[in-house]
Design an enzyme around this catalytic site. Structure first.
Site, PDB file in Angstrom:
ATOM      1  CD  GLU A  49       1.647  -2.599  30.238  1.00  0.00           C
ATOM      2  OE1 GLU A  49       0.932  -1.948  31.019  1.00  0.00           O
ATOM      3  OE2 GLU A  49       2.062  -3.748  30.476  1.00  0.00           O
ATOM      4  NE  ARG A 111      -0.603  -1.354   2.192  1.00  0.00           N
ATOM      5  CZ  ARG A 111       0.506  -0.620   2.260  1.00  0.00           C
ATOM      6  NH1 ARG A 111       1.258  -0.488   1.196  1.00  0.00           N
ATOM      7  NH2 ARG A 111       0.854  -0.041   3.388  1.00  0.00           N
ATOM      8  CD  GLN A 112      -0.138  -8.009   6.879  1.00  0.00           C
ATOM      9  OE1 GLN A 112      -0.218  -9.083   7.453  1.00  0.00           O
ATOM     10  NE2 GLN A 112       0.672  -7.034   7.286  1.00  0.00           N
ATOM     11  CG  HIS A 145      -5.718  -2.479  -0.424  1.00  0.00           C
ATOM     12  ND1 HIS A 145      -5.188  -1.741  -1.454  1.00  0.00           N
ATOM     13  CD2 HIS A 145      -5.299  -3.751  -0.617  1.00  0.00           C
ATOM     14  CE1 HIS A 145      -4.458  -2.523  -2.227  1.00  0.00           C
ATOM     15  NE2 HIS A 145      -4.514  -3.752  -1.736  1.00  0.00           N
ATOM     16  CE  LYS A 210       0.684  -2.855  -7.871  1.00  0.00           C
ATOM     17  NZ  LYS A 210       0.347  -1.869  -6.850  1.00  0.00           N
ATOM     18  CG  ASP A 238      -3.133   3.256  -6.108  1.00  0.00           C
ATOM     19  OD1 ASP A 238      -4.004   2.423  -5.793  1.00  0.00           O
ATOM     20  OD2 ASP A 238      -1.932   2.964  -6.223  1.00  0.00           O
ATOM     21  CB  THR A 246       2.528   1.483  -7.052  1.00  0.00           C
ATOM     22  OG1 THR A 246       2.809   0.414  -6.164  1.00  0.00           O
ATOM     23  CG2 THR A 246       1.485   1.090  -8.072  1.00  0.00           C
TER      24      THR A 246
END
Ligand code: R5P
Length: 337
Positions: A49, A111-112, A145, A210, A238, A246
């Site tokens: 913790e 990225r999610q 992103h 891509k 990028d 990539t």
């Protein structure tokens, strides 16, 4: 005469300390001597913790909490770094801070950002946790992103700074012949950013398609380039480098198409997994000229010394100007273009 919305305080979580010290230095040098990093410490208990302790009063202050979730040098994962800022936010709220801003150069889980199948949109959950009942009033990040992430915030303000604000002036000095230079993104999602770089620098542009294998993480199957790269100095831009999969595919492809030189440019140079090996190898083979990145995520002195193909440009001055202007109720519009 500028008026502060409340006295300015900067505070850091453990993994953000390196960047926070740079911001402190810039603020003192350019804007105000009346600021210092508030002493604080992070405690990690035996069961893992995390607790944050603030060692000076912040009551009634305009507090900016700095955290670099992608700094893993003390074996802190993204999740642990995120938990660390949550405990700091909570401590600040309970200690009577007037205004709270999270400085997160790298936005966790960016990225999610959309649902593709039976997965979550964790970038939205992070937004709700940051701005929740006891959360922050404001979040400042750089090169999100997907800028649509700003829409996940329902209460807090979010400002998305642009890496180009610092990288474009650097490239302007570097590029000698604009007619022989091309800017290129790594995928169609990066087309808008590449267009901004190309227009600001007065160069041509190429495009990239891509194809990813989504059954595996970080796996790029194929890169296709549209444009005439023959004898051109190509700058591939990028938002981030993670494993370098990539970019290295794009670099190799650009060279195959006859590029005279290939340089990679990105804001968040994370260098995870095989990234360093990949770029070192391409540099040794003469395929890659250099990678230009920023200190929005931490790179050690040893890393910078060993990897001469990497050039780090600081965004600390940019962040400190934004902090100072917000604290003194001045517009930041011209800094977000
Ligand atoms: C993807 O859409 C991003 O813009 C980056 O190209 C990607 O996240 C980089 O990841 P990696 O370096 O692992 O290929």
């Amino acid at each position: 005469m500028v008026s502060q919305r409340a006295p300015l305080s900067i505070l850091t979580c453990q993994s953000g300390r390196f960047f926070a010290k740079k911001i402190e230095k810039e603020l003192i040098k350019k804007y105000t001597a009346d600021v210092h990093l508030i002493p604080s410490s992070q405690v990690i208990f035996a069961n893992t913790e995390i607790k944050t302790v603030i060692d000076e009063s912040i009551r009634g202050r305009d507090v900016y909490i700095i955290q670099d979730v992608e700094n893993h040098t003390e074996d802190m994962s993204v999740d642990e770094n995120l938990r660390s800022i949550y405990t700091t936010i909570d401590a600040c709220r309970r200690c009577g801070a007037e205004r709270l801003t999270a400085i997160l150069p790298s936005y966790p889980y960016a990225r999610q950002d959309k649902q593709d199948g039976r997965d979550g949109i964790t970038a939205a959950r992070v937004a709700w946790e940051l701005e929740g009942e006891m959360g922050v009033d404001h979040v400042i990040t750089i090169d999100l992103h997907n800028s649509a992430i700003q829409g996940f915030f329902r209460k807090a303000n979010i400002d998305n700074l642009r890496g180009g604000t610092v990288l474009v002036p650097y490239l302007k000095k570097l590029i000698k012949n604009r007619e022989e230079t091309l800017i290129m993104p790594t995928d169609l999602g990066g087309a808008k950013r590449a267009n901004y770089y190309a227009q600001s620098l007065g160069t041509g542009i190429a495009f990239t398609y891509k194809k990813r294998d989504y059954s595996k993480p970080n796996c790029v199957e194929e890169i296709a380039i549209m444009g005439d790269l023959k004898d051109k100095d190509v700058y591939i831009v990028d938002d981030m480098i993670c494993t370098g999969g990539t970019l290295s595919k794009a670099i190799i492809e650009a060279k195959k198409l006859g590029a005279k030189s290939v340089t990679a440019v990105c804001t968040l140079a994370l260098f995870n997994g095989p990234a360093i090996e990949r770029f070192s190898d391409l540099y040794k083979k003469g395929v890659l000229k250099s990678v230009i990145g920023t200190d929005a995520t931490y790179h050690s002195k040893e890393f910078l010394k060993e990897n001469i193909w990497f050039k780090e440009i600081s965004v600390a001055g940019y962040f400190s100007e934004v902090i100072y202007r917000i604290n003194t109720r001045q517009s930041i519009g011209d800094l977000l273009k």
